[in-house]
Design an enzyme around this catalytic site. Structure first.
Site, PDB file in Angstrom:
ATOM      1  N   PRO A  58       0.831  -1.206   0.000  1.00  0.00           N
ATOM      2  CA  PRO A  58       0.000   0.000   0.000  1.00  0.00           C
ATOM      3  C   PRO A  58       0.870   1.262   0.000  1.00  0.00           C
ATOM      4  O   PRO A  58       1.600   1.521   0.945  1.00  0.00           O
ATOM      5  CB  PRO A  58      -0.790  -0.107   1.308  1.00  0.00           C
ATOM      6  N   GLU A  59       0.793   2.006  -1.080  1.00  0.00           N
ATOM      7  CA  GLU A  59       1.458   3.303  -1.178  1.00  0.00           C
ATOM      8  C   GLU A  59       0.355   4.353  -1.302  1.00  0.00           C
ATOM      9  O   GLU A  59      -0.815   4.032  -1.090  1.00  0.00           O
ATOM     10  CB  GLU A  59       2.397   3.313  -2.399  1.00  0.00           C
ATOM     11  N   ARG A  65      21.050  17.518  -3.949  1.00  0.00           N
ATOM     12  CA  ARG A  65      21.035  16.690  -2.744  1.00  0.00           C
ATOM     13  C   ARG A  65      21.812  15.395  -2.964  1.00  0.00           C
ATOM     14  O   ARG A  65      21.808  14.832  -4.044  1.00  0.00           O
ATOM     15  CB  ARG A  65      19.587  16.366  -2.346  1.00  0.00           C
ATOM     16  N   ARG A 109       1.676  -9.991   8.010  1.00  0.00           N
ATOM     17  CA  ARG A 109       2.987  -9.876   8.642  1.00  0.00           C
ATOM     18  C   ARG A 109       3.036  -9.007   9.884  1.00  0.00           C
ATOM     19  O   ARG A 109       4.123  -8.790  10.424  1.00  0.00           O
ATOM     20  CB  ARG A 109       3.998  -9.418   7.592  1.00  0.00           C
TER      21      ARG A 109
END
Length: 272
Positions: A2-3, A153, A110
DNA sequence: AGTCAAACCTGGGCGC
DNA sequence: TGCGCCCAGGTTTGAC
């Protein structure tokens, strides 16, 4: 996994259902994933849901009296809307019961997922939400903002895309897909990105996430929406999960490797 | 400080 | 057939 698009799909499913319902109780088979404790949820009994919203990959349920229940599905978590009378679902770890017989089942093979109860003034700190960066589908995620985050960065593109403190909600699937859309190798140092690549990547992140939402999420292993149904976005992936197969654009065999400690797939032909 | 690897978990897939 | 090893990855934690 799930994102952002998967979490948004679940939140969108819950929004027409939960507001107005009263919390009845929590029953827990796996207390360790409930914070600060299962007992704390007694304070929530009888309070009504005001709204449901998302922040990064977190699901937030705001109640009366400034209480907030925050849920993170991590890798294998699901929130399924059921009837209170229904029997336990596979891998059901905890359930949240509401009035009208509405029962949210938190299933998680899990046991990585977490459920927090907080007061409104503390929930960002309790859950880690305070550390999140910009919402990539908000107006704040401008090209200028993206360049500010990436340009100069340290680190490769994939690591920065996955860094929740920079952009909130991108995970392994959408990071790889975004890199493909943008024609950028995921292991390219962000410092070396050219202007046009920064532009393309910014656009690609938005495009990948929006496509995910439009297709109700990517169901590659465990993800399902709040009704237990799979999404459709897995049928539209160009690279994620396709290592060793032919690139759908140029036909070259896709490379599978590790970048930023994650399984990563890209096309050497299409991603320079 | 910044970077990286390990830990948390468990089922599924693979090799022998 | 069956056993055991390894992999999957979001986030936190600990080590260097």
């Amino acid at each position: 996994m799930p994102e952002l698009p998967e979490v948004q799909t679940v939140v969108s499913d819950l929004q027409p259902i939960l507001p107005g319902l009263k919390f009845v109780g929590l029953s827990s088979k796996v207390p360790k994933v409930v914070l600060p404790s299962v007992d704390a949820f007694e304070n929530l009994e009888g309070l009504r849901v005001l709204e449901v919203f998302r922040r990064g990959k977190f699901i937030c349920i705001l109640f009366e009296n400034e209480k907030v229940v925050t849920i993170h599905l991590r890798m294998t978590g699901r929130i399924i809307v059921s009837d209170a009378e229904d029997e336990a679902l596979p891998f059901e770890r905890n359930r949240l019961d509401f009035s009208n017989g509405v029962s949210l089942r938190f299933c998680d093979m899990r046991k990585f997922g977490r459920v927090w109860l907080s007061n409104w003034d503390r929930y960002e700190e309790d859950t880690g939400i305070y550390k999140l960066g910009v919402e990539p589908l908000s107006e704040e995620f401008t090209l200028e903002k993206f360049k500010e985050l990436f340009d100069g960065r340290n680190g490769n593109v994939k690591r920065l895309l996955l860094d929740q403190s920079l952009i909130a909600g991108v995970g392994n699937i959408y990071a790889d897909e975004s890199c493909f859309y943008a024609g950028v190798r995921p292991d390219k140092e962000a410092k070396l990105l050219e202007e046009r690549e920064l532009n393309a990547l910014h656009e690609a992140v938005i495009k990948a996430l929006m496509q995910g939402i439009r297709n109700r999420g990517t169901s590659v292993s465990d993800y399902a929406d709040a009704y237990g149904k799979s999404g459709k976005n897995q049928e539209l992936l160009y690279v994620y999960g396709r290592g060793g197969k032919e690139c759908l654009r140029c036909g070259e065999l896709l490379v599978k490797c590790k970048v930023a400690g994650r399984g990563t797939v890209y096309c050497e032909g299409c991603q320079g």
